[in-house]
Design a protein around this motif. Structure first.
Motif, PDB file in Angstrom:
ATOM      1  N   MET A 178       0.839  -1.172   0.000  1.00 14.62           N
ATOM      2  CA  MET A 178       0.000   0.000   0.000  1.00 14.62           C
ATOM      3  C   MET A 178       0.893   1.248   0.000  1.00 14.62           C
ATOM      4  N   SER A 179       0.570   2.197  -0.859  1.00 14.28           N
ATOM      5  CA  SER A 179       1.352   3.418  -1.018  1.00 14.28           C
ATOM      6  C   SER A 179       0.829   4.525  -0.114  1.00 14.28           C
ATOM      7  N   ASN A 180       1.735   5.340   0.387  1.00 17.97           N
ATOM      8  CA  ASN A 180       1.367   6.495   1.203  1.00 17.97           C
ATOM      9  C   ASN A 180       1.274   7.770   0.373  1.00 17.97           C
ATOM     10  N   SER A 181       1.381   7.639  -0.942  1.00 13.54           N
ATOM     11  CA  SER A 181       1.362   8.829  -1.780  1.00 13.54           C
ATOM     12  C   SER A 181      -0.045   9.427  -1.853  1.00 13.54           C
ATOM     13  N   HIS A 182      -0.065  10.671  -2.180  1.00 17.11           N
ATOM     14  CA  HIS A 182      -1.322  11.412  -2.290  1.00 17.11           C
ATOM     15  C   HIS A 182      -1.322  12.142  -3.620  1.00 17.11           C
TER      16      HIS A 182
END
Length: 112
Positions: free
Chosen positions: A1-5
């Motif tokens: 899971m990516s923490n990018s926004h």
């Protein structure tokens, strides 16, 4: 899971029959801006391949000449601030601010 926004900024331009901007509105949901009117925009994008700046400069036909002069003056000051933050080149940023003062003086933008 990516923490990018992912964030989105949109600019809507309403044109007259001659394709001259009549209205400019912009949205930046992360910044709380929704359908905000603007009379002018300057957008610069760095093209890494060509090492060149791609630009979009638009203004509505009801933007007054005095507003345009103020817009450019404030843009020069903003560029100086941004340049200093990005490069820590304090002397060159000061030179840019000096030019902005000269620009304002020549156009009588600052009331004495």
């Amino acid at each position: 899971m990516s923490n990018s926004h992912k964030s989105q900024i949109t600019i809507d331009v309403e044109l007259d029959v001659n394709r001259v901007p009549e209205k400019i509105n912009w949205n930046a949901t992360d910044g709380g801006i929704s359908n905000e009117a603007a009379k002018a925009i300057m957008l610069g994008v760095w093209d890494e391949k060509t090492k060149n700046t791609l630009r979009i400069d638009l203004w509505t036909k009801d933007m007054l000449m005095d507003e345009m002069k103020q817009f450019y003056h404030q843009t020069i000051l903003s560029l100086a601030d941004s340049f200093e933050r990005a490069t820590d080149e304090k002397n060159m940023a000061a030179d840019m601010r000096d030019f902005a003062a000269h620009f304002a003086d020549k156009l009588d933008l600052i009331k004495k």
